[in-house]
Write a protein that holds these residues in place. Sequence first.
Motif, PDB file in Angstrom:
ATOM      1  N   PHE A 135      17.414 -19.241  13.135  1.00 59.40           N
ATOM      2  CA  PHE A 135      18.508 -19.365  12.285  1.00 59.40           C
ATOM      3  C   PHE A 135      18.541 -18.634  10.921  1.00 59.40           C
ATOM      4  O   PHE A 135      19.523 -18.696  10.103  1.00 59.40           O
ATOM      5  CB  PHE A 135      18.146 -20.725  11.878  1.00 59.40           C
ATOM      6  CG  PHE A 135      18.551 -21.855  12.825  1.00 59.40           C
ATOM      7  CD1 PHE A 135      19.910 -22.641  12.639  1.00 59.40           C
ATOM      8  CD2 PHE A 135      17.556 -22.634  13.775  1.00 59.40           C
ATOM      9  CE1 PHE A 135      20.178 -23.493  13.685  1.00 59.40           C
ATOM     10  CE2 PHE A 135      18.184 -23.334  14.692  1.00 59.40           C
ATOM     11  CZ  PHE A 135      19.116 -23.752  14.665  1.00 59.40           C
ATOM     12  N   TYR A 136      17.611 -17.660  10.860  1.00 60.28           N
ATOM     13  CA  TYR A 136      17.479 -16.733   9.689  1.00 60.28           C
ATOM     14  C   TYR A 136      18.675 -15.953   9.571  1.00 60.28           C
ATOM     15  O   TYR A 136      18.844 -15.164  10.606  1.00 60.28           O
ATOM     16  CB  TYR A 136      16.074 -16.182   9.470  1.00 60.28           C
ATOM     17  CG  TYR A 136      15.975 -15.530   8.205  1.00 60.28           C
ATOM     18  CD1 TYR A 136      15.366 -16.022   7.039  1.00 60.28           C
ATOM     19  CD2 TYR A 136      16.625 -14.089   8.023  1.00 60.28           C
ATOM     20  CE1 TYR A 136      15.331 -15.184   5.899  1.00 60.28           C
ATOM     21  CE2 TYR A 136      16.425 -13.520   6.669  1.00 60.28           C
ATOM     22  CZ  TYR A 136      15.685 -14.055   5.712  1.00 60.28           C
ATOM     23  OH  TYR A 136      15.559 -13.280   4.543  1.00 60.28           O
ATOM     24  N   LYS A 137      19.219 -15.889   8.387  1.00 60.62           N
ATOM     25  CA  LYS A 137      20.228 -14.802   8.290  1.00 60.62           C
ATOM     26  C   LYS A 137      20.015 -14.197   7.008  1.00 60.62           C
ATOM     27  O   LYS A 137      19.321 -14.604   6.068  1.00 60.62           O
ATOM     28  CB  LYS A 137      21.651 -15.561   8.296  1.00 60.62           C
ATOM     29  CG  LYS A 137      22.225 -15.979   9.659  1.00 60.62           C
ATOM     30  CD  LYS A 137      23.605 -16.307   9.632  1.00 60.62           C
ATOM     31  CE  LYS A 137      24.225 -16.642  11.011  1.00 60.62           C
ATOM     32  NZ  LYS A 137      25.559 -16.840  11.061  1.00 60.62           N
ATOM     33  N   ASP A 138      20.487 -12.887   6.765  1.00 62.10           N
ATOM     34  CA  ASP A 138      20.354 -12.140   5.763  1.00 62.10           C
ATOM     35  C   ASP A 138      21.167 -12.732   4.341  1.00 62.10           C
ATOM     36  O   ASP A 138      22.254 -13.388   4.628  1.00 62.10           O
ATOM     37  CB  ASP A 138      20.905 -10.746   6.104  1.00 62.10           C
ATOM     38  CG  ASP A 138      20.459  -9.984   6.941  1.00 62.10           C
ATOM     39  OD1 ASP A 138      19.020 -10.032   7.071  1.00 62.10           O
ATOM     40  OD2 ASP A 138      20.962  -8.996   7.449  1.00 62.10           O
ATOM     41  N   ASP A 139      20.261 -13.015   3.508  1.00 61.19           N
ATOM     42  CA  ASP A 139      20.836 -13.471   2.349  1.00 61.19           C
ATOM     43  C   ASP A 139      20.657 -15.261   2.371  1.00 61.19           C
ATOM     44  O   ASP A 139      21.055 -15.930   1.373  1.00 61.19           O
ATOM     45  CB  ASP A 139      21.885 -13.065   1.702  1.00 61.19           C
ATOM     46  CG  ASP A 139      21.911 -11.606   1.576  1.00 61.19           C
ATOM     47  OD1 ASP A 139      20.678 -11.028   1.049  1.00 61.19           O
ATOM     48  OD2 ASP A 139      22.949 -10.882   1.722  1.00 61.19           O
ATOM     49  N   TYR A 140      20.196 -15.679   3.483  1.00 58.44           N
ATOM     50  CA  TYR A 140      20.549 -17.071   3.850  1.00 58.44           C
ATOM     51  C   TYR A 140      19.427 -17.623   4.510  1.00 58.44           C
ATOM     52  O   TYR A 140      19.440 -17.991   5.797  1.00 58.44           O
ATOM     53  CB  TYR A 140      22.031 -17.403   4.226  1.00 58.44           C
ATOM     54  CG  TYR A 140      22.999 -17.302   3.312  1.00 58.44           C
ATOM     55  CD1 TYR A 140      23.279 -17.868   2.322  1.00 58.44           C
ATOM     56  CD2 TYR A 140      24.181 -16.459   3.727  1.00 58.44           C
ATOM     57  CE1 TYR A 140      24.570 -17.869   1.351  1.00 58.44           C
ATOM     58  CE2 TYR A 140      25.196 -16.010   3.036  1.00 58.44           C
ATOM     59  CZ  TYR A 140      25.264 -16.804   1.891  1.00 58.44           C
ATOM     60  OH  TYR A 140      26.551 -16.507   1.187  1.00 58.44           O
ATOM     61  N   PRO A 141      18.363 -17.682   3.770  1.00 59.86           N
ATOM     62  CA  PRO A 141      17.049 -18.330   4.636  1.00 59.86           C
ATOM     63  C   PRO A 141      17.343 -19.590   4.899  1.00 59.86           C
ATOM     64  O   PRO A 141      17.844 -20.291   3.976  1.00 59.86           O
ATOM     65  CB  PRO A 141      15.841 -18.299   3.703  1.00 59.86           C
ATOM     66  CG  PRO A 141      16.316 -17.059   2.846  1.00 59.86           C
ATOM     67  CD  PRO A 141      17.772 -17.264   2.591  1.00 59.86           C
TER      68      PRO A 141
END
Length: 357
Positions: A135-141
Amino acid sequence: MRRIEFYNREKETMELARILSTDPTLVTFIYGPINSGKTELITNLIKTLPKSQKVFYINLRGRFISNYDEFIKVLFDVEHEARYERIKEFLKPVVNVLPESYSGIPIPKDLFLKLFKEKEVEDAFVYIETVIRAFYKDDYPPVLVIDELQVIGDLKVDDLLIYKLFNFFVRLTKELHLAHVFVASSDSLFIEQVYSEAMLEGRCRYLLVDDFDCGTTMDFLDEYGFTDVEKEVAWDYCGGKPIYLVELINTEENRKEKAEEMLGIRIGQIEGLIEDAREFGYKLSYGEERIVLDDAHILKSLEEFRDLDYIKASELSKSVKLGLIKANILFLDSVKQIIKPQSRLDLLAIREVIADA
């Protein structure tokens, strides 16, 4: 009954926003007196996050957890077959189709049953880490929230589960910078226990969610048409305790009478505890220790608040401190190391009780 909107937690909201704007590095304890608005703050936080930032919110309130099986059941949000088919392929790289918020860590039912059968807590943590990575996305842990964590305070599984759990949280934050972890509890004694047993020095931060101050209380009550006299009554009896203020908001006739009723109830509850202590002893457990308090212990400690709103934590004996905090009469601020009544209403009730003793 009218709907009460989330109100003015600007300072706390800004601090949460600051934390979320950086890479995950520390476990965050959200603490404060009972009914001060911690869960409301968390709920509001979840609503305001970007849709691409996944949230796993696990509320342990009202859950009975005494062993590993029950802990695992609460920790996971089991994906039943119908829902699983709609998602098509669990942990598929395209995760935008999944809900923004879960009431637990999503897991296919067959895998959940396997973990449940094998009872390996480390396997459960490995799975959670795998999900969070997906589920990790750049800038949005992703954001992991555990609310009312003190529910598992006495849970042990072949080793202290709390130690394993918080070391896993440290791995997610300080080591991997993979997820923001927030832990909420009104039990500051339990937070101190966790800090000590899980060796969290340099690995956590604290965010206090206290009752409203006077100015915020006045502004809040203005929103619901309170007169100046009614606002004064509310502050004198209830201070800034949100749940008590809501009671007065929902009582549109004779709010002073309602405030006096609330105070009378609280006086009766504290007197009942003292009476039980006098006749049977007030019993509680702390770790392996069994503590029994009598009425003299309790009254002597409450006497400290005859003229003071708060005292240093060191001024009460450990046993009395444990008893009155566990009974939700007193609150320990483990950062400032002060003890105060749980609310203005509690302070008034304490003073009435010791005056009549």
